[in-house]
Structure formats: structure tokens, C-alpha cells
Design an enzyme around this catalytic site. Sequence first.
Site, PDB file in Angstrom:
ATOM      1  N   ARG A 187      -1.630  -0.549  -8.449  1.00  0.00           N
ATOM      2  CA  ARG A 187      -3.028  -0.220  -8.088  1.00  0.00           C
ATOM      3  C   ARG A 187      -3.115   1.307  -8.103  1.00  0.00           C
ATOM      4  NH1 ARG A 187      -3.896  -0.987  -2.127  1.00  0.00           N
ATOM      5  NH2 ARG A 187      -4.411  -3.162  -2.494  1.00  0.00           N
TER       6      ARG A 187
ATOM      7  N   LYS B  12      -7.011   7.357  -5.735  1.00  0.00           N
ATOM      8  CA  LYS B  12      -6.962   8.835  -5.703  1.00  0.00           C
ATOM      9  C   LYS B  12      -6.000   9.311  -4.620  1.00  0.00           C
ATOM     10  CE  LYS B  12     -11.563   9.732  -7.544  1.00  0.00           C
ATOM     11  NZ  LYS B  12     -12.816  10.475  -7.354  1.00  0.00           N
TER      12      LYS B  12
ATOM     13  N   THR C 159     -11.285   2.368  -7.078  1.00  0.00           N
ATOM     14  CA  THR C 159     -12.137   3.545  -6.867  1.00  0.00           C
ATOM     15  C   THR C 159     -13.592   3.105  -6.732  1.00  0.00           C
ATOM     16  OG1 THR C 159     -12.850   5.652  -7.827  1.00  0.00           O
ATOM     17  CG2 THR C 159     -12.319   3.927  -9.392  1.00  0.00           C
TER      18      THR C 159
ATOM     19  N   ASP D  46       0.844  -1.198   0.000  1.00  0.00           N
ATOM     20  CA  ASP D  46       0.000   0.000   0.000  1.00  0.00           C
ATOM     21  C   ASP D  46       0.881   1.250   0.000  1.00  0.00           C
ATOM     22  OD1 ASP D  46      -2.345  -1.480   0.181  1.00  0.00           O
ATOM     23  OD2 ASP D  46      -2.608  -1.167   2.326  1.00  0.00           O
TER      24      ASP D  46
HETATM   25  C1  LIG Z   1      -8.876  -1.285  -2.918  1.00  0.00           C
HETATM   26  C2  LIG Z   1      -8.431   0.051  -2.447  1.00  0.00           C
HETATM   27  C3  LIG Z   1      -7.162   0.197  -1.939  1.00  0.00           C
HETATM   28  C4  LIG Z   1      -6.693   1.449  -1.529  1.00  0.00           C
HETATM   29  N1  LIG Z   1      -5.384   1.606  -1.148  1.00  0.00           N
HETATM   30  C5  LIG Z   1      -4.917   2.844  -0.884  1.00  0.00           C
HETATM   31  C6  LIG Z   1      -3.539   3.077  -0.625  1.00  0.00           C
HETATM   32  O1  LIG Z   1      -2.707   2.159  -0.617  1.00  0.00           O
HETATM   33  N2  LIG Z   1      -3.142   4.354  -0.370  1.00  0.00           N
HETATM   34  C7  LIG Z   1      -4.016   5.422  -0.384  1.00  0.00           C
HETATM   35  O2  LIG Z   1      -3.604   6.561  -0.174  1.00  0.00           O
HETATM   36  N3  LIG Z   1      -5.330   5.211  -0.609  1.00  0.00           N
HETATM   37  C8  LIG Z   1      -5.800   3.973  -0.854  1.00  0.00           C
HETATM   38  N4  LIG Z   1      -7.131   3.794  -1.113  1.00  0.00           N
HETATM   39  C9  LIG Z   1      -8.107   4.893  -0.832  1.00  0.00           C
HETATM   40  C10 LIG Z   1      -8.242   5.858  -1.989  1.00  0.00           C
HETATM   41  O3  LIG Z   1      -7.060   6.626  -2.113  1.00  0.00           O
HETATM   42  C11 LIG Z   1      -9.430   6.804  -1.766  1.00  0.00           C
HETATM   43  O4  LIG Z   1      -9.231   7.543  -0.592  1.00  0.00           O
HETATM   44  C12 LIG Z   1     -10.774   6.116  -1.670  1.00  0.00           C
HETATM   45  O5  LIG Z   1     -10.866   5.048  -2.553  1.00  0.00           O
HETATM   46  C13 LIG Z   1     -11.928   7.100  -1.974  1.00  0.00           C
HETATM   47  O6  LIG Z   1     -11.785   7.594  -3.267  1.00  0.00           O
HETATM   48  P1  LIG Z   1     -12.701   7.154  -4.509  1.00  0.00           P
HETATM   49  O7  LIG Z   1     -11.807   6.843  -5.647  1.00  0.00           O
HETATM   50  O8  LIG Z   1     -13.620   6.063  -4.105  1.00  0.00           O
HETATM   51  O9  LIG Z   1     -13.465   8.470  -4.939  1.00  0.00           O
HETATM   52  P2  LIG Z   1     -14.186   9.642  -4.146  1.00  0.00           P
HETATM   53  O10 LIG Z   1     -14.238  10.785  -5.094  1.00  0.00           O
HETATM   54  O11 LIG Z   1     -13.611   9.857  -2.807  1.00  0.00           O
HETATM   55  O12 LIG Z   1     -15.630   9.052  -3.945  1.00  0.00           O
HETATM   56  C14 LIG Z   1     -16.493   8.755  -5.038  1.00  0.00           C
HETATM   57  C15 LIG Z   1     -17.759   8.103  -4.491  1.00  0.00           C
HETATM   58  O13 LIG Z   1     -17.426   6.840  -3.923  1.00  0.00           O
HETATM   59  C16 LIG Z   1     -18.174   6.599  -2.741  1.00  0.00           C
HETATM   60  N5  LIG Z   1     -17.243   6.553  -1.582  1.00  0.00           N
HETATM   61  C17 LIG Z   1     -15.937   6.858  -1.580  1.00  0.00           C
HETATM   62  N6  LIG Z   1     -15.398   6.669  -0.354  1.00  0.00           N
HETATM   63  C18 LIG Z   1     -16.396   6.240   0.431  1.00  0.00           C
HETATM   64  C19 LIG Z   1     -16.484   5.872   1.794  1.00  0.00           C
HETATM   65  N7  LIG Z   1     -15.436   5.906   2.603  1.00  0.00           N
HETATM   66  N8  LIG Z   1     -17.673   5.476   2.269  1.00  0.00           N
HETATM   67  C20 LIG Z   1     -18.760   5.425   1.462  1.00  0.00           C
HETATM   68  N9  LIG Z   1     -18.739   5.758   0.160  1.00  0.00           N
HETATM   69  C21 LIG Z   1     -17.590   6.161  -0.350  1.00  0.00           C
HETATM   70  C22 LIG Z   1     -19.139   7.744  -2.627  1.00  0.00           C
HETATM   71  O14 LIG Z   1     -20.314   7.381  -3.301  1.00  0.00           O
HETATM   72  C23 LIG Z   1     -18.424   8.866  -3.348  1.00  0.00           C
HETATM   73  O15 LIG Z   1     -19.301   9.844  -3.822  1.00  0.00           O
HETATM   74  C24 LIG Z   1      -7.591   2.562  -1.562  1.00  0.00           C
HETATM   75  C25 LIG Z   1      -8.869   2.414  -2.093  1.00  0.00           C
HETATM   76  C26 LIG Z   1      -9.295   1.191  -2.543  1.00  0.00           C
HETATM   77  C27 LIG Z   1     -10.662   1.076  -3.126  1.00  0.00           C
END
Ligand SMILES: Cc1cc2nc3c(=O)[nH]c(=O)nc-3n(C[C@H](O)[C@H](O)[C@H](O)COP(=O)(O)OP(=O)(O)OC[C@H]3O[C@@H](n4cnc5c(N)ncnc54)[C@H](O)[C@@H]3O)c2cc1C
Length: 308
Positions: free
Chosen positions: A180, A183, A222, A130
Site C-alpha cells: 500500500r 504519503k 490517497t 501498517d
Molecule cells: C487507506 C490508508 C491507509 C493509510 N495507512 C498509513 C500507514 O500505514 N502509515 C502512514 O504513515 N500513513 C498512512 N496513511 C496516511 C497517509 O500517509 C496520509 O497521511 C494521508 O492519506 C493524507 O495524505 P493524502 O495522500 O490524502 O494527501 P494530502 O496531500 O495530505 O491531502 C490531499 C487532499 O486530501 C484531502 N485530505 C487528506 N487528508 C485529509 C483529512 N485528514 N481530512 C480531510 N481531508 C483530507 C484533502 O482534500 C487534501 O487537500 C494511510 C492513508 C490511507 C488513505
Amino acid sequence: MLRALLLELAKSSRLRRWITSHGVTRSMAHRFVPGEELGTAIEAVRICNKSGMTTSLDHLGENVVTREDAERARDAYIEALNRIAADGVESNVSLKLTHVGLDLGEEFCAEQLRMIVRRADQLGNFVRVDMEGSAYTDRTLQMVRQARAESSSLGTVIQAYLYRSEEDIRALLALGCRIRLVKGAYKEPSQIAFPRKKDVDANFIKLMKVLLLSGIYHALATHDPEMIEAAIRFVAEQKISKDKFEFQMLYGIRTDLQRQLVRQGYGVRVYIPFGRDWFPYFMRRLAERPANLLFFAKNFFRSGAPSE
Ligand SMILES: Cc1cc2nc3c(=O)[nH]c(=O)nc-3n(C[C@H](O)[C@H](O)[C@H](O)COP(=O)(O)OP(=O)(O)OC[C@H]3O[C@@H](n4cnc5c(N)ncnc54)[C@H](O)[C@@H]3O)c2cc1C
């Protein structure tokens, strides 16, 4: 503002003690963390597998301050890999380098990582490193490069909110590294990261295209329907087959979308965290979506809030 506040609070050990010591908050965290034990996490893996999804197990923990804790984390990962193989479930593992001792020295951490990757290699499995806050980006990439010189059974994560990410992606692709794309979940200053969501989204789409055209199997992690639709449109245009990449989402978030993508024939991997150290992970999930905080607050006060 709220996001920044929650991410700052995620570092508070007093708040951590308070939140994690109450049954009511623990049960609320279950929305994002199925349980504290490996057995419970494996049950969650089975359920995902039955629905046609693969998973990645994350043993929660970060920034350990003793070698003993880092070694315990290493052993927990090796146990998870063994259990995945013994139970015949479809899962790999995801880990944070500060959980296996990055703050205690690079050589020490590299040795713990080496032992985990070696076991994954023996079992034909895969380790995803990660990406944490920007204080660790260089060291994480360096450690991944070093480990990949010995084994191709590991990949890492790139955060679209960092300005540097395109360059990092190009360097990792030259090594054939699986990436991976996310955002980004940490609080970063505007000197190094796009402050506006619109720019993060645009960079995510730009980097997603670079990854999909690379011919290497990557993951788009995402829950954002716009990002997902952009990826689906792009692979259709470019005639990239659905089995050349996967979508990834977090346990408990947009389960409806996860199922829909499976029905459409896309690969979906669910990130399943487990363990006792769930507080920082939980706070990052609250920070991502204000509605989660409201849900949390409503349930907390409805339950009569703990009196201890
Ligand atoms: C499999 C996986 C691994 C990850 N690993 C890392 C990592 O190693 N390092 C790192 O910095 N980040 C990691 N992340 C987190 C990532 O960086 C984002 O903070 C997170 O995925 C929210 O961003 P989004 O792309 O879903 O879009 P956003 O623009 O934040 O959200 C889009 C939509 O998704 C839904 N959503 C998003 N988050 C949530 C929530 N918490 N609860 C409910 N609904 C939500 C909502 O409907 C929102 O409107 C990971 C995410 C995933 C899915």
C-alpha cells in the site's frame, strides 16, 4: 508548523485523557472512527460493501507497554477475522506492529503476528501491516519479510515521504509482496524525509508507476485528486486493467471521491478504524488538514466545551 505541533501533541498522555474523556470530543471523532465496538465497525463495512467498496478493519491501538495488552490486541484481530468470515462481509484487516508488542521484543511480536496471519490464511483473508514512524521502519520490514517466508497472506505499507522508499519497494517486490503506497503520516526530520509536499507528491507518482508496472496487486492510498488523476492517466497509457490495483481511502474522508471512483469502475477499499484508543489516529487526521482542526474547534466551543 501546525502539523508538527499536532503530531507532537498526539504523544501527550495528558491531552489524550482530556480529549477522550469528553462526550463532545468523542462524538466529533466519529467523523473518522465509526465506533468503539467491532459490531459498529462491521455495520460500517456492510454500508461500504453495499456501495461497491471493500474495506480494511483497523483495531485502533499502538505502542502497548504490556504483554497482556498486546495479546488482547492479537485476540481482537483474530475475532475480527472470524467475524468477517461469519458475517460474509468483504474486508481484510490492517494492524500496527507496536499494537501487538513490537516495543516488547521482536520475537514476542513476531509470534503475535504469526497467530493473526495463520488465522487469516485459514480463512483465505489478508493482513496489512501498517507503517509507523521511522524508528520502526527497519523492524517492520524485517518482520514482514520473516512472516512472508511462511505465508503470502500479508503485505505492508510504504511511505512516499521517506528517501529510502524506492529501495524498500524494490526489495519487497522481489518477494512478491503486496504494497500500500501512502504519503506518510508521521513527523520525520528532513535528513530522512522530503520536507516539501511537492517533493513527496513527485515521489508518490514515481513510486506509484513502479508498483503499477510490477504486475503485483497493490494499493494506492490517497485522497489527493492529483495523485489519483496521475494514476488513472498512467494505467490508461500503459493499458493496465482496472482490476490490477485498488485505491484506498480512510473512513469519513472524501466519501464523494470514493463513490465517484466506484462509478468509474475502479476498486476502492475504505480503511475503517474502530476501538477505544482513537486519540493518536484522530490527531494524525487533524494534522493532515488544518480545516479539520477548525471544524473541531468550532464544534467544540459551539457545544459549550466540557466543564469537567
Ligand atoms: C487507506 C490508508 C491507509 C493509510 N495507512 C498509513 C500507514 O500505514 N502509515 C502512514 O504513515 N500513513 C498512512 N496513511 C496516511 C497517509 O500517509 C496520509 O497521511 C494521508 O492519506 C493524507 O495524505 P493524502 O495522500 O490524502 O494527501 P494530502 O496531500 O495530505 O491531502 C490531499 C487532499 O486530501 C484531502 N485530505 C487528506 N487528508 C485529509 C483529512 N485528514 N481530512 C480531510 N481531508 C483530507 C484533502 O482534500 C487534501 O487537500 C494511510 C492513508 C490511507 C488513505
